[in-house]
Write a protein that holds these residues in place. Structure first.
Motif, PDB file in Angstrom:
ATOM      1  N   ILE A  57      41.982  31.291  39.385  1.00 35.32           N
ATOM      2  CA  ILE A  57      41.776  29.848  39.260  1.00 35.32           C
ATOM      3  C   ILE A  57      42.706  29.251  38.217  1.00 35.32           C
ATOM      4  O   ILE A  57      43.326  28.212  38.415  1.00 35.32           O
ATOM      5  N   GLU A  58      42.831  29.937  37.056  1.00 34.69           N
ATOM      6  CA  GLU A  58      43.574  29.347  35.961  1.00 34.69           C
ATOM      7  C   GLU A  58      45.087  29.393  36.143  1.00 34.69           C
ATOM      8  O   GLU A  58      45.742  28.373  36.275  1.00 34.69           O
ATOM      9  N   GLY A  59      45.650  30.588  36.185  1.00 26.10           N
ATOM     10  CA  GLY A  59      47.095  30.685  36.101  1.00 26.10           C
ATOM     11  C   GLY A  59      47.798  30.998  37.390  1.00 26.10           C
ATOM     12  O   GLY A  59      49.000  31.277  37.395  1.00 26.10           O
ATOM     13  N   GLY A  60      47.145  31.002  38.509  1.00 22.26           N
ATOM     14  CA  GLY A  60      47.771  31.374  39.758  1.00 22.26           C
ATOM     15  C   GLY A  60      47.823  32.890  39.897  1.00 22.26           C
ATOM     16  O   GLY A  60      47.390  33.656  39.033  1.00 22.26           O
ATOM     17  N   GLY A  61      48.408  33.374  40.988  1.00 22.34           N
ATOM     18  CA  GLY A  61      48.464  34.800  41.222  1.00 22.34           C
ATOM     19  C   GLY A  61      47.172  35.315  41.821  1.00 22.34           C
ATOM     20  O   GLY A  61      46.231  34.574  42.116  1.00 22.34           O
ATOM     21  N   PRO A  85      44.648  44.253  27.744  1.00 18.74           N
ATOM     22  CA  PRO A  85      43.522  43.966  28.640  1.00 18.74           C
ATOM     23  C   PRO A  85      43.422  42.475  28.949  1.00 18.74           C
ATOM     24  O   PRO A  85      43.890  41.623  28.188  1.00 18.74           O
ATOM     25  N   GLU A  86      42.799  42.138  30.057  1.00 14.55           N
ATOM     26  CA  GLU A  86      42.516  40.766  30.465  1.00 14.55           C
ATOM     27  C   GLU A  86      41.012  40.583  30.408  1.00 14.55           C
ATOM     28  O   GLU A  86      40.266  41.395  30.968  1.00 14.55           O
ATOM     29  N   VAL A  87      40.578  39.545  29.722  1.00 17.80           N
ATOM     30  CA  VAL A  87      39.149  39.346  29.504  1.00 17.80           C
ATOM     31  C   VAL A  87      38.709  38.042  30.173  1.00 17.80           C
ATOM     32  O   VAL A  87      39.287  36.976  29.934  1.00 17.80           O
ATOM     33  N   ALA A  88      37.695  38.125  31.027  1.00 10.72           N
ATOM     34  CA  ALA A  88      37.013  36.970  31.627  1.00 10.72           C
ATOM     35  C   ALA A  88      37.979  36.037  32.345  1.00 10.72           C
ATOM     36  O   ALA A  88      37.926  34.824  32.185  1.00 10.72           O
ATOM     37  N   ALA A  89      38.885  36.590  33.138  1.00 12.68           N
ATOM     38  CA  ALA A  89      39.743  35.756  33.982  1.00 12.68           C
ATOM     39  C   ALA A  89      38.941  35.284  35.189  1.00 12.68           C
ATOM     40  O   ALA A  89      38.232  36.064  35.820  1.00 12.68           O
ATOM     41  N   SER A  90      39.054  33.994  35.526  1.00 12.78           N
ATOM     42  CA  SER A  90      38.281  33.445  36.644  1.00 12.78           C
ATOM     43  C   SER A  90      39.054  33.623  37.935  1.00 12.78           C
ATOM     44  O   SER A  90      40.246  33.324  38.006  1.00 12.78           O
ATOM     45  N   ASP A 148      48.046  41.041  41.066  1.00 10.89           N
ATOM     46  CA  ASP A 148      49.007  40.676  40.026  1.00 10.89           C
ATOM     47  C   ASP A 148      48.435  40.927  38.638  1.00 10.89           C
ATOM     48  O   ASP A 148      49.128  41.409  37.740  1.00 10.89           O
ATOM     49  N   LEU A 149      47.151  40.618  38.475  1.00 11.29           N
ATOM     50  CA  LEU A 149      46.528  40.799  37.165  1.00 11.29           C
ATOM     51  C   LEU A 149      46.421  42.282  36.819  1.00 11.29           C
ATOM     52  O   LEU A 149      46.692  42.694  35.686  1.00 11.29           O
ATOM     53  N   LEU A 150      46.010  43.120  37.783  1.00  9.24           N
ATOM     54  CA  LEU A 150      45.890  44.557  37.505  1.00  9.24           C
ATOM     55  C   LEU A 150      47.255  45.168  37.179  1.00  9.24           C
ATOM     56  O   LEU A 150      47.376  45.988  36.263  1.00  9.24           O
TER      57      LEU A 150
END
Length: 798
Positions: free
Chosen positions: A169-173, A188-193, A177-179
């Protein structure tokens, strides 16, 4: 994105902290690891050949099991340190095949505790039922997962994971992509929506809070990632709804302008609900009128007034702001919208069907539309307009909560727009009232050419109490008036209306400036006595009378700024007048100032609001300079007024006080268009006067006016000789009308009356009134003047 973490240390190698000993058939230690010798403060040579039982501490028995919940099948044994103190070690014995010798493996309690915690953590995460935990390999495939992963339709081991396709929701992708980013950076990525799209149309998309961290093998090499998904759909929607309702209550309805309220609405809805938002308003509502209570189709009576595209300018192929909606036949959905329902379209075809398939409606369907939601702006049973929100880049549909949220926001916006509409209606009535009370912006008489400017302190959205006026008087004279009532708004406008009416009425009596202001002062004093708050009733006023025959101007002021005159040669000067108190004070006289003005002079009368709003450091000198620059030869009075008030119009905010400016360019009557005689009070003077008038009218080619003018002169001169003392004056003035004036020393007021059949006199003024267009009398310093006007044909007035 979490901040970059410091360099991570490599994990301990496998079997780190393990101690071992080989015990032969006789129970002696035949071999041991250096780590065991070091743990007991000895050397390997000291331990070799010694009985294994001799290593046990005599004062503490061995404990079976693992009190810390460690690995079963062993026991905690107290070994004796070289210093004599006990050392607790978890020990497990492994028999060797073909012999009675055993292998003893042990772990210190510190190593056992660390292994136990890490093992317990892993088991707890992978066996809990509440949220989705998955371990991904470098290829992002799932290696191990918690039961909740399988329940969500994701693979618990192997297979393609839908998480990888989840849009952020926030940054696209996407989730993939996040993993990959987590594995590459180690951060680490914390609480990405992210959104897990519904697998079938009509199902509800889910929102997740995604946390991910990189995994490493025992050599410290990247070995995948662990992900955690928590369903936050309801919490997210509730928070968003509260946030939007809060923002709506603060950002919508604060403006008393329908278009501004519509723009505030689309700014809120995009991107909060969708990628594009548009608002259409009824033409009647835009004008401040009554919008319809029901809509039987769209027939060019609704206009798009506000649009917003989150990702760039509004598409060129779409209906633009300011354009009328296309003709759309009546649809059943209109009734639902009017009842307050929210209509949701899952795809462009469904939305096109609602619009009735009209060819013009194609410009209302954005390219790439996934879903749309719309509602009517209904307030007090009237349909003000419509709101539409579209999703193009957001691939999920609208649901019931979106509909409730839009209805809440639209209801608030509709009330704000209706208030703005009603204000527009009331304001237009107020402005219409004030405009009806003010004279035309420009005018022209035989005495002066005028142009006025009025700018309210509340801008286009307000009315006030300043006024200007140009009143035609007898004998081609013109009265110039500028006034300033205390306060603003409708109350000041009502006071201004009463004062302007009074000034016009008193002007018709041909009162001098000082006497007129005295009468006006009495009126304001009575108005203050009638008011609930007497201190709020008051006004300043400047009254000037210009005579184009004598070219003299008489002025009196009641607390008003002195006017400035720009002479034909470009020089400027303030007229030095003695200002009296403001109107309503009472008990003080007003003084008259008389000046001569050459033809072509520009007289500037203004309020103190004009001085304050247009002045710069330098005060009056700066005002003279600006007047001199504006009154250049060849300029119109209207152009001068706009130039002088340009700083007020260009200012970002309205002036603090009403700005009023009246410009008057003086004219004169040529000497050839006037005739002036004086007669002694003798009976023969009447015939002599008629003869002189006949000769002058023939010179002016006004033979058609001979009979009526001779009659007027005979009656007026006869009355003056009969009832007055001293010489009698007679003056003819030719302009657009023919003016005849008879002056005598008497102060008696002439009265028009109907003579009886038996009366010998009393018919003179009646006859004069029948042949003259207008007539009247005025008083001078001594005596009075009776004047008449006769209309002339356009060719005769030149």
């Amino acid at each position: 994105m979490a901040p970059q973490e410091p360099a991570r240390e490599a994990p301990p190698p496998p079997l780190h902290g393990v101690v071992a000993a080989l015990i032969d058939e006789q129970g002696l230690i035949s071999h041991c690891t250096p780590s065991l010798a070091e743990l007991l403060g000895r050397t390997a040579a000291d331990l070799t050949g010694t009985p294994a039982r001799g290593l046990l501490h005599a004062r503490r028995p061995a404990r079976s099991g693992d009190p810390s919940g460690g690995a079963p099948g062993g026991r905690v044994m107290p070994l004796r340190h070289r210093s004599g103190r006990p050392v607790d070690v978890w020990v497990r014995l492994y028999p060797l095949s073909g012999t009675t010798a055993v292998l003893a493996l042990g772990l210190t309690m510190e190593a056992l505790s660390a292994w136990s915690d890490e093992s317990a953590l892993g088991r707890a995460l992978l066996t809990q039922q509440a949220w989705q935990i998955a371990i991904h390999g470098p290829d992002l495939r799932v290696r191990r997962a918690s039961p909740a992963v399988a329940r969500a339709g994701r693979p618990s081991a192997g297979g393609d994971d839908p998480l990888c396709d989840m849009p952020s929701i926030e940054g696209g992708g996407t989730g993939a992509d996040l993993l990959r980013q987590v594995m590459e950076t180690g951060t680490p990525e914390v609480a990405a929506s992210a959104v897990l799209c519904a697998p079938r149309p009509g199902a509800r998309d889910r929102l997740y809070s995604m946390t991910a961290a990189a995994l490493h093998d025992f050599l410290g090499r990247p070995d995948g990632a662990i992900s955690s998904l928590i369903d936050v759909t309801e919490r997210y929607r509730s928070m968003r709804q509260l946030d939007l309702v809060y923002r709506a209550s603060h950002s919508i309805g604060g403006s008393l302008n329908v278009e501004r309220t519509a723009q505030d609405l689309v700014e809120l809805l995009a991107p909060a609900l969708g990628d594009l938002a548009a608002v259409e308003i009824s033409e009647a509502a835009l004008r401040g009128g009554e919008p319809p209570s029901t809509v039987q189709g769209l027939r060019g009576d609704f206009r798009r007034v506000a649009v917003k595209h989150t990702h760039g300018p509004w598409p060129a192929n779409q209906l633009q702001a300011g354009e009328l909606l296309p003709h759309i036949a009546d649809q059943p959905g209109f009734r639902r919208l009017e009842r307050g329902e929210v209509l949701v379209a899952e795809n462009p075809h469904e939305y096109a069907a609602f619009l009735g398939g009209d060819p013009g409606s194609a410009r209302m369907i954005p390219d790439g539309m996934h879903a749309s939601i719309g509602a009517a702006l209904v307030a007090r049973g009237r349909v003000l307009g419509y709101v539409q929100v579209y999703r193009t880049r957001q691939p999920y549909s609208f649901d019931g909560q979106d509909a409730k949220l839009l209805k809440e926001i639209v209801t608030r916006a509709a009330l704000g727009m209706d208030n703005a509409r009603r204000y527009t209606q009331e304001h237009r009535m107020a402005v219409m009232l004030q405009n009806s009370l003010l004279p035309p912006v420009s005018g022209s008489t035989a005495a002066v050419e005028t142009a006025g400017v009025y700018l309210s302190a509340e801008g286009d959205a307000g009315v006030g109490g300043d006024w200007f006026d140009a009143v035609s008087l007898s004998s081609l004279r013109t009265a110039l008036v500028v006034g300033d009532v205390i306060g603003h708004g409708l109350g000041a406008t009502a006071t201004m209306a009463r004062l302007r009416t009074a000034v016009q009425t008193l002007s018709d009596l041909d009162l001098g400036p000082d006497e007129l202001l005295a009468r006006l002062d009495d009126l304001v004093h009575r108005m203050a006595e009638e008011a609930e708050h007497p201190d709020t009733v008051g006004a300043s006023c400047l009254y000037a009378v210009y005579d184009p025959v004598s070219r003299r101007c008489c002025l009196a002021s009641a607390g008003h700024p002195a006017p400035v005159v720009v002479l034909p040669d470009g020089t400027t000067r303030s007229i030095d007048i003695t200002s009296g108190p403001t109107l309503g004070v009472g008990g003080m006289p007003f003084e008259v100032t008389e000046v001569e003005l050459p033809p072509g002079s520009v007289l500037a009368l203004f309020s103190d609001g004009f001085i304050e709003a247009t002045s710069t450091p330098g005060g009056g000198d700066d005002l003279h300079g600006r007047l001199r620059d504006a009154c250049r030869p060849g300029r119109t009075l209207h152009g001068m007024g706009r130039e002088l008030t340009a700083p007020v119009r260009a200012a970002p905010h309205p002036a603090r006080d009403d700005v009023t400016l009246l410009l008057a360019r003086t004219r004169t009557i040529p000497a050839a268009h006037m005739a002036d005689w004086r007669f002694q009070p003798e009976p023969t003077a009447v015939a002599h006067a008629r003869e002189l008038v006949r000769d002058r009218l023939r010179q002016w080619n006004l033979e058609e006016a001979l009979f009526s003018t001779e009659l007027i002169v005979s009656e007026l001169v006869t009355n003056a000789i009969r009832y007055a003392q001293g010489p009698v004056g007679l003056r003819l003035i030719r302009d657009r009308v023919l003016i005849c004036e008879v002056t005598d020393s008497s102060d008696s007021q002439p009265r028009l009356r109907r003579a009886q059949t038996t009366d010998e006199g009393g018919r003179g003024l009646f006859l004069v009134a029948q042949v003259a267009t207008r007539w009247g009398s005025r008083y001078g310093m001594s005596g009075k003047t009776i004047w008449t006007e006769q209309a002339l044909a356009p060719a005769e007035s030149h």
